[in-house]
Each structure stands twice: as structure tokens, then as C-alpha cells.
Design an enzyme around this catalytic site. Structure first.
Site, mmCIF file in Angstrom:
data_model
loop_
_atom_site.group_PDB
_atom_site.id
_atom_site.type_symbol
_atom_site.label_atom_id
_atom_site.label_comp_id
_atom_site.label_asym_id
_atom_site.label_seq_id
_atom_site.Cartn_x
_atom_site.Cartn_y
_atom_site.Cartn_z
ATOM 1 N N SER A 149 0.863 -1.189 0.000
ATOM 2 C CA SER A 149 0.000 0.000 0.000
ATOM 3 C C SER A 149 0.898 1.237 0.000
ATOM 4 O O SER A 149 2.043 1.173 0.488
ATOM 5 C CB SER A 149 -0.867 -0.001 1.257
ATOM 6 O OG SER A 149 -1.439 1.277 1.478
ATOM 7 N N TYR A 163 -1.655 -0.409 10.384
ATOM 8 C CA TYR A 163 -1.765 -0.821 8.975
ATOM 9 C C TYR A 163 -0.501 -0.436 8.192
ATOM 10 O O TYR A 163 0.079 -1.262 7.477
ATOM 11 C CB TYR A 163 -3.003 -0.170 8.356
ATOM 12 C CG TYR A 163 -3.242 -0.524 6.905
ATOM 13 C CD1 TYR A 163 -3.834 -1.737 6.561
ATOM 14 C CD2 TYR A 163 -2.888 0.353 5.881
ATOM 15 C CE1 TYR A 163 -4.066 -2.065 5.235
ATOM 16 C CE2 TYR A 163 -3.114 0.038 4.553
ATOM 17 C CZ TYR A 163 -3.709 -1.172 4.235
ATOM 18 O OH TYR A 163 -3.936 -1.491 2.915
HETATM 19 N N1 LIG Z 1 -8.832 -0.785 -0.873
HETATM 20 C C1 LIG Z 1 -7.778 -0.014 -0.863
HETATM 21 O O1 LIG Z 1 -7.855 1.216 -0.946
HETATM 22 C C2 LIG Z 1 -6.404 -0.613 -0.766
HETATM 23 C C3 LIG Z 1 -5.285 0.222 -0.983
HETATM 24 C C4 LIG Z 1 -4.008 -0.310 -0.860
HETATM 25 C C5 LIG Z 1 -3.844 -1.639 -0.549
HETATM 26 N N2 LIG Z 1 -4.938 -2.421 -0.348
HETATM 27 C C6 LIG Z 1 -4.708 -3.815 0.007
HETATM 28 O O2 LIG Z 1 -5.317 -4.641 -0.960
HETATM 29 C C7 LIG Z 1 -5.717 -5.871 -0.360
HETATM 30 C C8 LIG Z 1 -7.181 -6.139 -0.687
HETATM 31 O O3 LIG Z 1 -7.977 -5.069 -0.211
HETATM 32 P P1 LIG Z 1 -9.503 -4.867 -0.644
HETATM 33 O O4 LIG Z 1 -9.726 -3.429 -0.803
HETATM 34 O O5 LIG Z 1 -9.841 -5.815 -1.739
HETATM 35 O O6 LIG Z 1 -10.221 -5.307 0.706
HETATM 36 P P2 LIG Z 1 -11.470 -6.281 0.928
HETATM 37 O O7 LIG Z 1 -11.822 -6.134 2.362
HETATM 38 O O8 LIG Z 1 -12.506 -6.066 -0.111
HETATM 39 O O9 LIG Z 1 -10.805 -7.702 0.664
HETATM 40 C C9 LIG Z 1 -9.888 -8.284 1.554
HETATM 41 C C10 LIG Z 1 -10.161 -9.771 1.575
HETATM 42 O O10 LIG Z 1 -9.244 -10.406 2.464
HETATM 43 C C11 LIG Z 1 -9.980 -11.376 3.191
HETATM 44 N N3 LIG Z 1 -9.316 -11.695 4.454
HETATM 45 C C12 LIG Z 1 -9.193 -10.938 5.567
HETATM 46 N N4 LIG Z 1 -8.568 -11.639 6.529
HETATM 47 C C13 LIG Z 1 -8.267 -12.849 6.012
HETATM 48 C C14 LIG Z 1 -7.628 -14.017 6.513
HETATM 49 N N5 LIG Z 1 -7.167 -14.094 7.764
HETATM 50 N N6 LIG Z 1 -7.507 -15.070 5.685
HETATM 51 C C15 LIG Z 1 -7.976 -15.035 4.433
HETATM 52 N N7 LIG Z 1 -8.604 -13.971 3.895
HETATM 53 C C16 LIG Z 1 -8.742 -12.898 4.688
HETATM 54 C C17 LIG Z 1 -11.338 -10.719 3.441
HETATM 55 O O11 LIG Z 1 -12.303 -11.687 3.782
HETATM 56 C C18 LIG Z 1 -11.593 -10.079 2.101
HETATM 57 O O12 LIG Z 1 -12.233 -10.966 1.204
HETATM 58 C C19 LIG Z 1 -5.446 -5.711 1.154
HETATM 59 O O13 LIG Z 1 -4.210 -6.312 1.448
HETATM 60 C C20 LIG Z 1 -5.326 -4.217 1.325
HETATM 61 O O14 LIG Z 1 -4.519 -3.879 2.408
HETATM 62 C C21 LIG Z 1 -6.220 -1.952 -0.459
#
Ligand SMILES: NC(=O)c1ccc[n+]([C@@H]2O[C@H](COP(=O)([O-])OP(=O)(O)OC[C@H]3O[C@@H](n4cnc5c(N)ncnc54)[C@H](O)[C@@H]3O)[C@@H](O)[C@H]2O)c1
Length: 258
Positions: A149, A163
Site C-alpha cells: 500500500s 496498517y
Molecule cells: N482498498 C484499498 O484502498 C487498498 C489500498 C491499498 C492496498 N490495499 C490492500 O489490498 C488488499 C485487498 O484489499 P480490498 O480493498 O480488496 O479489501 P477487501 O476487504 O474487499 O478484501 C480483503 C479480503 O481479504 C480477506 N481476508 C481478511 N482476513 C483474512 C484471513 N485471515 N484469511 C484469508 N482472507 C482474509 C477478506 O475476507 C476479504 O475478502 C489488502 O491487502 C489491502 O490492504 C487496499
């Protein structure tokens, strides 16, 4: 030469695992990989949440498998790898998109929340890389893409002591594994996006002032869309990036540029 260049991004015949495959980014990453020819194993904590993604991958003409896996549990991760190898015989690509976000002022950050962030974002990423890396080592090739991120790059007033720290660890883990595993022909890179409007960032979206703070830090003036991310995943997952390892690719509308 030109023909080879045109096919550089083709993933036909490749087998990919995408963790967090029911999440907003994980689902779109899985579909993007399938659109470029890969068969995809998607994982989440429960199978039911993955069925939609599996159906969509199959509609693209690729094979898909859903495996329940809590990435913070070693046994689950080992079973995921075993199931994948049993079904497809190999693993060419891993994308670690499972993750959580929790924000609190640093002075009041609950230690349970801090530990959960480390458990899922850091340990979960490491366990998946380790288990899949062992298969890739035997195969003599593989590509791993961790999902970091922009919060790993610099501090932010929005409460990211947990985070941001977890994603900083993901960046260093990426470089460390790249350095150790280059000799096995395993590329390890990270994508580090800025904010997308997904369930993970819902609470930011709902707070107008915080939303504006985020947007004011992105020179392109908007949040990312999943389409913005797919190209970087295809690039780092394909032959186009064969000589690139240990890099953190910021997909951030210029957020980390200045
Ligand atoms: N959304 C954003 O703005 C953003 C920005 C930068 C990075 N990210 C990163 O991208 C990745 C995905 O984010 P997203 O926006 O799709 O979020 P999201 O919440 O839609 O998806 C995250 C997924 O991870 C799963 N998860 C959580 N804990 C878990 C575990 N212990 N075992 C297995 N699965 C688990 C959740 O059930 C969910 O399906 C994350 O690592 C997040 O930090 C997101």
C-alpha cells in the site's frame, strides 16, 4: 522478436493463486489473470464467498478452484498449496491480496487490533509466500506479487500506526524474499496501490473530510479503480517482468512522487 514481445503478457497455461479472492481487489485481480489466460485458485476464509468469483473465471473459459484458507493459519495455507498442486500440478504465480485495515490514533491504538494487523497482513503474507515458494523452488520458477500500500511509503494523519507498519513489513519481506530466492528463479515484487473505494476503505469514503485529505494527496486527484491495478499485476506476473525482482510498484496516481 516483435512476435515474442507481443506475447510477453500472455498467461495461457499458467496457474495462479489469489488470496482474498472474494475481496474487491482479489476478485478483480483473479478475473484479470483469467482474462490473460491463467487458471486461478481463489482463497478466502469461507468457500461460499468465493463461488461468484469461480463462476466468473469459468465464464472466461479458464479453470478455477475455490479453497477456504485463513492466511494467518499455517495448516490452512499448507492445505491450500496441497490442493492446488493436486488439482493443477504446479503454481506459477501467487498474489497475496488477503488483508485487513484498522485505523486508530497511535496513542490509543488497541494492541489486539495491532496484533491482528500483523497476524493477517504480515504473518499471513509470509506463510503464503513460504508455502508457495517451496513449490516454486522445486519447480525452478515462479512469480510472487505481494499487495502492499502507499501507506508503507510515508506516514499519514489517518491513524495508520498498525496498517502502515504492516505494509512496511510487506515491502521489506518482498525485497528479502527476492534477494534469497532469485537463485531459484523466483521473482518477488509488490504492488502498492493508493486508495480504492472498497469495503476496506468504506469508513474513509463515508467521512467527507477524511476523504478530501486522501484525495488532496493524490496528484491525479482521484481514487484508484481496479482497472488501474490489473495492468501492474499482469506485468509482474508475466514474462514481461522476468528481470525485475524486489521492486515495489506504486500504483498511486503520483501520490508518492512528491
Ligand atoms: N482498498 C484499498 O484502498 C487498498 C489500498 C491499498 C492496498 N490495499 C490492500 O489490498 C488488499 C485487498 O484489499 P480490498 O480493498 O480488496 O479489501 P477487501 O476487504 O474487499 O478484501 C480483503 C479480503 O481479504 C480477506 N481476508 C481478511 N482476513 C483474512 C484471513 N485471515 N484469511 C484469508 N482472507 C482474509 C477478506 O475476507 C476479504 O475478502 C489488502 O491487502 C489491502 O490492504 C487496499
Amino acid at each position: 522478436m516483435r512476435e515474442a514481445a507481443a506475447g510477453m503478457f500472455d498467461l495461457t497455461g499458467r496457474v495462479a493463486i489469489v488470496t482474498g479472492g472474494a475481496g474487491a481487489l482479489g476478485r478483480d485481480i483473479a478475473l484479470g489473470l483469467a482474462a490473460f489466460g491463467a487458471d486461478v485458485v481463489v482463497t478466502g476464509r469461507t468457500i461460499a464467498t468465493l463461488e461468484k468469483t469461480v463462476g466468473e473465471i469459468e465464464k472466461l473459459g479458464r479453470s478455477a478452484l475455490a479453497v477456504a484458507c485463513d492466511v494467518s493459519r499455517k495448516d490452512d495455507v499448507e492445505a491450500l498449496v496441497q490442493n492446488t498442486v493436486q488439482r493443477f500440478g504446479k503454481i506459477d504465480l501467487l498474489v497475496t491480496a488477503a488483508g485487513i485495515a484498522k485505523r486508530f490514533p497511535a496513542e490509543d491504538f488497541p494492541i489486539e487490533a495491532f496484533e491482528q494487523l500483523m497476524d493477517i497482513n504480515v504473518k499471513g503474507t509470509f506463510l503464503c509466500c513460504q508455502a508457495v515458494g517451496n513449490v516454486m523452488k522445486e519447480q525452478g520458477h515462479g512469480k510472487i506479487i505481494t499487495v502492499s500500500s502507499v501507506r508503507a511509503f510515508a506516514g499519514h494523519p489517518g491513524g495508520y500506526a498498525g496498517y502502515g507498519t504492516s505494509k512496511g513489513a510487506v515491502n521489506l519481506l518482498t525485497k528479502q524474499l527476492a534477494t534469497e530466492w532469485a537463485k531459484y528463479n523466483i521473482n518477488v515484487n509488490a504492488v502498492a496501490p493508493t486508495i480504492f473505494w472498497t469495503p476496506l476503505t468504506q469508513e474513509v469514503l463515508e467521512d467527507e473530510q477524511l476523504k478530501q485529505t486522501f484525495l488532496s494527496r493524490i496528484p491525479m486527484g482521484r481514487a484508484a479503480k481496479t482497472d488501474d491495478l490489473i495492468g501492474s499485476i499482469i506485468f509482474l506476473g508475466s514474462a514481461a517482468s522476468d528481470f525485475i525482482t524486489g521492486q515495489v510498484l506504486y500504483v498511486d496516481g503520483g501520490c508518492t512522487a512528491g
